[in-house]
Design a protein around this motif. Structure first.
Motif, PDB file in Angstrom:
ATOM      1  N   LEU A 194       0.856  -1.191   0.000  1.00 18.44           N
ATOM      2  CA  LEU A 194       0.000   0.000   0.000  1.00 18.44           C
ATOM      3  C   LEU A 194       0.887   1.234   0.000  1.00 18.44           C
ATOM      4  CD1 LEU A 194      -2.837   1.338   0.303  1.00 18.44           C
ATOM      5  CD2 LEU A 194      -2.489   1.203   2.792  1.00 18.44           C
ATOM      6  N   LEU A 195       0.685   2.144  -0.942  1.00 18.49           N
ATOM      7  CA  LEU A 195       1.473   3.378  -0.993  1.00 18.49           C
ATOM      8  C   LEU A 195       0.900   4.413  -0.029  1.00 18.49           C
ATOM      9  CD1 LEU A 195       2.270   3.756  -4.806  1.00 18.49           C
ATOM     10  CD2 LEU A 195       3.521   2.535  -3.022  1.00 18.49           C
ATOM     11  N   THR A 196       1.786   5.177   0.591  1.00 28.11           N
ATOM     12  CA  THR A 196       1.413   6.159   1.604  1.00 28.11           C
ATOM     13  C   THR A 196       2.165   7.460   1.361  1.00 28.11           C
ATOM     14  OG1 THR A 196       3.188   5.443   3.107  1.00 28.11           O
ATOM     15  CG2 THR A 196       1.050   4.321   3.305  1.00 28.11           C
ATOM     16  N   GLN A 197       1.812   8.469   2.135  1.00 27.59           N
ATOM     17  CA  GLN A 197       2.513   9.758   2.074  1.00 27.59           C
ATOM     18  C   GLN A 197       3.717   9.724   3.013  1.00 27.59           C
ATOM     19  OE1 GLN A 197      -0.478  12.668   3.011  1.00 27.59           O
ATOM     20  NE2 GLN A 197      -1.655  12.250   1.175  1.00 27.59           N
ATOM     21  N   GLY A 198       4.671   8.873   2.702  1.00 28.71           N
ATOM     22  CA  GLY A 198       5.851   8.736   3.541  1.00 28.71           C
ATOM     23  C   GLY A 198       5.631   7.739   4.663  1.00 28.71           C
ATOM     24  N   ALA A 199       6.708   7.453   5.402  1.00 27.04           N
ATOM     25  CA  ALA A 199       6.640   6.474   6.492  1.00 27.04           C
ATOM     26  C   ALA A 199       5.751   6.960   7.630  1.00 27.04           C
ATOM     27  CB  ALA A 199       8.050   6.183   7.008  1.00 27.04           C
ATOM     28  N   SER A 331      11.638   9.071   1.248  1.00 28.47           N
ATOM     29  CA  SER A 331      11.902  10.426   1.726  1.00 28.47           C
ATOM     30  C   SER A 331      13.329  10.611   2.222  1.00 28.47           C
ATOM     31  CB  SER A 331      10.918  10.788   2.845  1.00 28.47           C
ATOM     32  OG  SER A 331       9.611  10.865   2.344  1.00 28.47           O
ATOM     33  N   LYS A 332      13.932   9.566   2.790  1.00 23.77           N
ATOM     34  CA  LYS A 332      15.300   9.691   3.311  1.00 23.77           C
ATOM     35  C   LYS A 332      16.345   9.553   2.218  1.00 23.77           C
ATOM     36  CE  LYS A 332      14.422   9.877   7.843  1.00 23.77           C
ATOM     37  NZ  LYS A 332      14.700  11.066   8.652  1.00 23.77           N
ATOM     38  N   THR A 333      15.996   8.895   1.138  1.00 23.14           N
ATOM     39  CA  THR A 333      16.998   8.588   0.117  1.00 23.14           C
ATOM     40  C   THR A 333      16.783   9.325  -1.199  1.00 23.14           C
ATOM     41  OG1 THR A 333      15.667   6.672  -0.531  1.00 23.14           O
ATOM     42  CG2 THR A 333      17.465   6.293   1.033  1.00 23.14           C
ATOM     43  N   LEU A 334      15.591   9.872  -1.415  1.00 18.44           N
ATOM     44  CA  LEU A 334      15.296  10.532  -2.680  1.00 18.44           C
ATOM     45  C   LEU A 334      14.971  12.001  -2.465  1.00 18.44           C
ATOM     46  CD1 LEU A 334      14.874  10.478  -5.702  1.00 18.44           C
ATOM     47  CD2 LEU A 334      12.615   9.476  -5.330  1.00 18.44           C
ATOM     48  N   SER A 335      13.826  12.280  -1.845  1.00 15.13           N
ATOM     49  CA  SER A 335      13.451  13.662  -1.567  1.00 15.13           C
ATOM     50  C   SER A 335      12.392  13.681  -0.483  1.00 15.13           C
ATOM     51  CB  SER A 335      12.904  14.345  -2.824  1.00 15.13           C
ATOM     52  OG  SER A 335      12.381  15.623  -2.510  1.00 15.13           O
ATOM     53  N   ALA A 336      12.629  14.467   0.551  1.00 14.26           N
ATOM     54  CA  ALA A 336      11.652  14.577   1.633  1.00 14.26           C
ATOM     55  C   ALA A 336      10.359  15.214   1.152  1.00 14.26           C
ATOM     56  CB  ALA A 336      12.241  15.385   2.784  1.00 14.26           C
ATOM     57  N   SER A 337      10.445  16.046   0.108  1.00 17.43           N
ATOM     58  CA  SER A 337       9.248  16.763  -0.341  1.00 17.43           C
ATOM     59  C   SER A 337       8.334  15.905  -1.200  1.00 17.43           C
ATOM     60  CB  SER A 337       9.642  18.023  -1.100  1.00 17.43           C
ATOM     61  OG  SER A 337      10.329  17.678  -2.289  1.00 17.43           O
ATOM     62  N   LEU A 338       8.816  14.770  -1.724  1.00 15.31           N
ATOM     63  CA  LEU A 338       7.957  13.924  -2.546  1.00 15.31           C
ATOM     64  C   LEU A 338       6.906  13.190  -1.711  1.00 15.31           C
ATOM     65  CD1 LEU A 338      10.332  12.355  -5.221  1.00 15.31           C
ATOM     66  CD2 LEU A 338       8.432  13.910  -5.589  1.00 15.31           C
ATOM     67  N   ARG A 339       7.218  12.885  -0.464  1.00 18.52           N
ATOM     68  CA  ARG A 339       6.281  12.215   0.445  1.00 18.52           C
ATOM     69  C   ARG A 339       5.693  10.957  -0.184  1.00 18.52           C
ATOM     70  NH1 ARG A 339       8.404  13.073   4.145  1.00 18.52           N
ATOM     71  NH2 ARG A 339       6.706  12.216   5.372  1.00 18.52           N
ATOM     72  N   VAL A 340       6.567  10.034  -0.548  1.00 19.74           N
ATOM     73  CA  VAL A 340       6.134   8.732  -1.066  1.00 19.74           C
ATOM     74  C   VAL A 340       6.720   7.648  -0.161  1.00 19.74           C
ATOM     75  CG1 VAL A 340       6.169   7.118  -3.005  1.00 19.74           C
ATOM     76  CG2 VAL A 340       6.006   9.581  -3.433  1.00 19.74           C
ATOM     77  N   GLY A 341       5.846   6.848   0.424  1.00 20.41           N
ATOM     78  CA  GLY A 341       6.249   5.724   1.254  1.00 20.41           C
ATOM     79  C   GLY A 341       5.325   4.553   0.994  1.00 20.41           C
ATOM     80  N   TYR A 342       5.485   3.502   1.791  1.00 18.17           N
ATOM     81  CA  TYR A 342       4.656   2.323   1.585  1.00 18.17           C
ATOM     82  C   TYR A 342       4.672   1.457   2.837  1.00 18.17           C
ATOM     83  CZ  TYR A 342       9.248   0.222   0.661  1.00 18.17           C
ATOM     84  OH  TYR A 342      10.552  -0.178   0.761  1.00 18.17           O
ATOM     85  N   SER A 363      -6.678   9.259  -1.415  1.00 19.37           N
ATOM     86  CA  SER A 363      -5.599   8.635  -2.176  1.00 19.37           C
ATOM     87  C   SER A 363      -4.322   9.429  -1.961  1.00 19.37           C
ATOM     88  CB  SER A 363      -5.951   8.585  -3.671  1.00 19.37           C
ATOM     89  OG  SER A 363      -6.062   9.898  -4.193  1.00 19.37           O
ATOM     90  N   THR A 364      -3.238   8.881  -2.449  1.00 18.05           N
ATOM     91  CA  THR A 364      -1.963   9.587  -2.386  1.00 18.05           C
ATOM     92  C   THR A 364      -1.661  10.185  -3.764  1.00 18.05           C
ATOM     93  OG1 THR A 364      -1.058   7.349  -2.553  1.00 18.05           O
ATOM     94  CG2 THR A 364      -0.854   8.453  -0.443  1.00 18.05           C
ATOM     95  N   SER A 365      -0.557  10.906  -3.868  1.00 12.36           N
ATOM     96  CA  SER A 365      -0.266  11.687  -5.072  1.00 12.36           C
ATOM     97  C   SER A 365       0.205  10.798  -6.225  1.00 12.36           C
ATOM     98  CB  SER A 365       0.816  12.732  -4.761  1.00 12.36           C
ATOM     99  OG  SER A 365       1.290  13.317  -5.958  1.00 12.36           O
ATOM    100  N   GLN A 366      -0.638  10.651  -7.255  1.00 12.78           N
ATOM    101  CA  GLN A 366      -0.229   9.936  -8.465  1.00 12.78           C
ATOM    102  C   GLN A 366       0.971  10.624  -9.112  1.00 12.78           C
ATOM    103  OE1 GLN A 366      -2.109   7.580 -11.084  1.00 12.78           O
ATOM    104  NE2 GLN A 366      -2.179   6.516  -9.140  1.00 12.78           N
ATOM    105  N   TYR A 367       0.993  11.919  -9.024  1.00 10.69           N
ATOM    106  CA  TYR A 367       2.076  12.690  -9.641  1.00 10.69           C
ATOM    107  C   TYR A 367       3.427  12.303  -9.016  1.00 10.69           C
ATOM    108  CZ  TYR A 367       4.249  16.810 -11.770  1.00 10.69           C
ATOM    109  OH  TYR A 367       5.039  17.652 -12.509  1.00 10.69           O
ATOM    110  N   ALA A 368       3.495  12.336  -7.678  1.00  7.57           N
ATOM    111  CA  ALA A 368       4.741  12.000  -6.999  1.00  7.57           C
ATOM    112  C   ALA A 368       5.104  10.530  -7.209  1.00  7.57           C
ATOM    113  CB  ALA A 368       4.617  12.306  -5.504  1.00  7.57           C
ATOM    114  N   GLU A 369       4.109   9.640  -7.154  1.00  9.57           N
ATOM    115  CA  GLU A 369       4.377   8.211  -7.301  1.00  9.57           C
ATOM    116  C   GLU A 369       4.885   7.879  -8.699  1.00  9.57           C
ATOM    117  OE1 GLU A 369       0.949   7.117  -3.996  1.00  9.57           O
ATOM    118  OE2 GLU A 369       0.606   6.641  -6.104  1.00  9.57           O
ATOM    119  N   ARG A 370       4.357   8.541  -9.731  1.00 11.83           N
ATOM    120  CA  ARG A 370       4.840   8.328 -11.091  1.00 11.83           C
ATOM    121  C   ARG A 370       6.274   8.837 -11.265  1.00 11.83           C
ATOM    122  NH1 ARG A 370       0.722   8.128 -15.553  1.00 11.83           N
ATOM    123  NH2 ARG A 370      -1.191   7.323 -14.619  1.00 11.83           N
TER     124      ARG A 370
END
Length: 485
Positions: A194-199, A331-342, A363-370
């Motif tokens: 499940l994708l989330t807005q960060g950890a 967020s720790k390895t790519l960008s904190a502002s993308l807010r993509v976790g799982y 839902s979470t951001s399709q834009y950031a996840e893509r």
């Protein structure tokens, strides 16, 4: 009430303050109480703007974190309004009569007590930042990755990226994550991801779904302080499990579980925040045996997974995602502002968490996840990780040399993350040290924040290796260590 030299009500802390026969309030509580008294006495009228956090802290003789905490308490109780970019204002709403914080929302104030360190990481008042939890932006912006992020954000997406999308998250990224998990001996299908807005969002979903008021919950001590705040909001009973260089203290965990059942144990196995330690296989096996015997769910946070060896001793890999929920993030390895976790786990539990996600954020951001998926598919993310790992390794080695040179020798952590855990010499007061550092524009992360029983452990600092070599920080610490206070 007396007036200060600027005509504002004098809210200097009282030497003693008791409310209704209760014990004396904290510094933040005393400041908040005086402000409430000024409002009730009409010295502070609705719409009045209060001193800034910086100015108020200087006038009160306290840290900016303490002043911010006093203001946040009054925002939570409805006495103040926080206006972005403008400051804090006395609320025009009627003040609540019974105490600073209504009893039904006291958990909000308890949680706010824990977020002062997190607040500084979003507001960034200080120039020197060894207490920071993330790598510096220059480590990301100066890489090839930034160019690809810009290109992707311009050209990749069509209309479907701008809709809600599935509440599960972008399906190709979930498939990519499932493949990555298989490399870590965590075989699972996309239906278990499940994708989330960060950890932090993943942890919040788990707590909302599983933890009821009064539930007993175990956490690393020291451990991840934003987690403690979330558990306070859930009105859980939080108990720490001592953390060693090899992982959780197995004897202490056994004692905690024997006393009374615990609903869950939240832990970070590899590159532990804040100590930098890493779980050993023997400790991992013992933790699994104990928690399974006592019916205690494990929630394993693995924020640095992409920087670490795939074969590391992860609890979720040893367990096969039967009693372990596994949390990851970019967020720790790519960008904190993308807010993509799982999060990944048993399929029925993950499906229930998806229902909760749908109910709370849709839902979470399709834009950031893509964006993340594109970087993974094209190989850019792997190349970025190799450079980042080399950078972390070099920064860690340099930080250890620099700290040893000023009289603070530390062992190299086996984890490979961003953090060093520096125990302070006896006699060196952690709170006073952080207060003096703040006055000089230096942001430190005090060890007390990372314990569920704040201040119970030895004085310590969490130091981010990316910022440890700043000469202003090293000079400040050298003088503090030489003075012994």
């Amino acid at each position: 009430m007396r007036e200060g030299p600027d005509g504002q009500p004098d809210i200097r802390p009282m030497a003693e303050f008791r409310q209704g026969g209760r014990k004396a309030l904290s510094k933040a509580g005393r400041i908040a109480a005086r402000l409430v008294a000024a409002m009730e006495g009409r010295q502070l009228r609705p719409g009045s703007r209060l001193a800034s956090i910086r100015q108020g802290a200087r006038e009160q003789g306290v840290s900016k974190n303490t002043m911010a905490e006093a203001y946040e308490r009054l925002v939570a109780s409805g006495h103040l309004e926080a206006r972005r970019g403008a400051g804090y204002f006395v609320s025009g709403r009627p003040s609540r009569p019974a105490g600073l914080v209504p009893a039904a929302r006291r958990e909000v104030a308890e949680a706010l007590n824990l977020v002062s360190l997190l607040r500084e990481q979003t507001e960034e008042h200080y120039l020197v930042r060894p207490g920071e939890g993330r790598p510096p932006p220059s480590w990301m912006e100066g890489s090839e990755l930034a160019r690809h992020l810009t290109q992707a954000s311009r050209a990749l997406y069509r209309g479907e990226a701008h809709g809600y999308g599935s509440s599960w998250g972008y399906a190709p990224l979930r498939e990519r994550i499932a493949l990555s998990l298989a490399e870590r001996s965590l075989p699972c299908g996309p239906e278990q991801v499940l994708l989330t807005q960060g950890a932090n969002h993943a942890l919040d979903l788990v707590i909302r779904h599983l933890i009821a008021p009064g539930d007993r919950v175990l956490v690393d001590d020291p451990g991840y302080y934003p987690l403690f705040a979330k558990l306070r909001l859930a009105k859980a009973e939080i108990l720490g499990v001592r953390r060693t260089a090899a992982g959780p203290d197995v004897e202490h965990l056994a004692a905690q579980l024997a006393r009374r059942p615990a609903r869950a144990f939240f832990t970070q196995s590899l590159a532990h925040n804040p100590t930098g330690g890493t779980l050993t296989p023997a400790v991992a096996a013992a933790v699994l045996r104990l928690t399974e015997r006592h019916g205690c769910l494990l929630v394993e946070d693995d924020p640095f997974a992409d920087l670490l060896p795939a074969a590391g001793p992860r609890l979720a890999a040893l367990d096969g995602l039967r009693q372990v929920l596994y949390v990851g993030t970019f967020s720790k390895t790519l960008s904190a502002s993308l807010r993509v976790g799982y999060l990944a786990g048993p399929a029925p539990l993950v499906a229930a968490l998806n229902d909760l996600k749908l109910l709370t954020v849709v839902s979470t951001s399709q834009y950031a996840e893509r964006l993340v998926c594109r970087l993974m598919e094209a190989g850019h993310y792997r190349r970025h990780l190799r450079r980042l790992a080399r950078r972390v390794e070099a920064a860690t080695a340099q930080a250890l040399r620099d700290l040893a040179a000023i009289g603070l020798p530390l062992a190299r952590p086996p984890g490979g993350g961003f953090y060093l855990w520096a125990r302070l010499p006896p006699g060196l007061d952690e709170e006073a040290l952080c207060r003096r550092a703040a006055a000089q524009g230096i942001f430190l992360a005090p060890g007390a924040v990372f314990s569920p029983e704040r201040g119970a452990g030895p004085a310590a600092l969490r130091i981010n290796v990316a910022h440890a070599g700043d000469p202003r920080f090293l000079d400040f610490m050298a003088r503090a260590l030489a003075a012994g206070a």
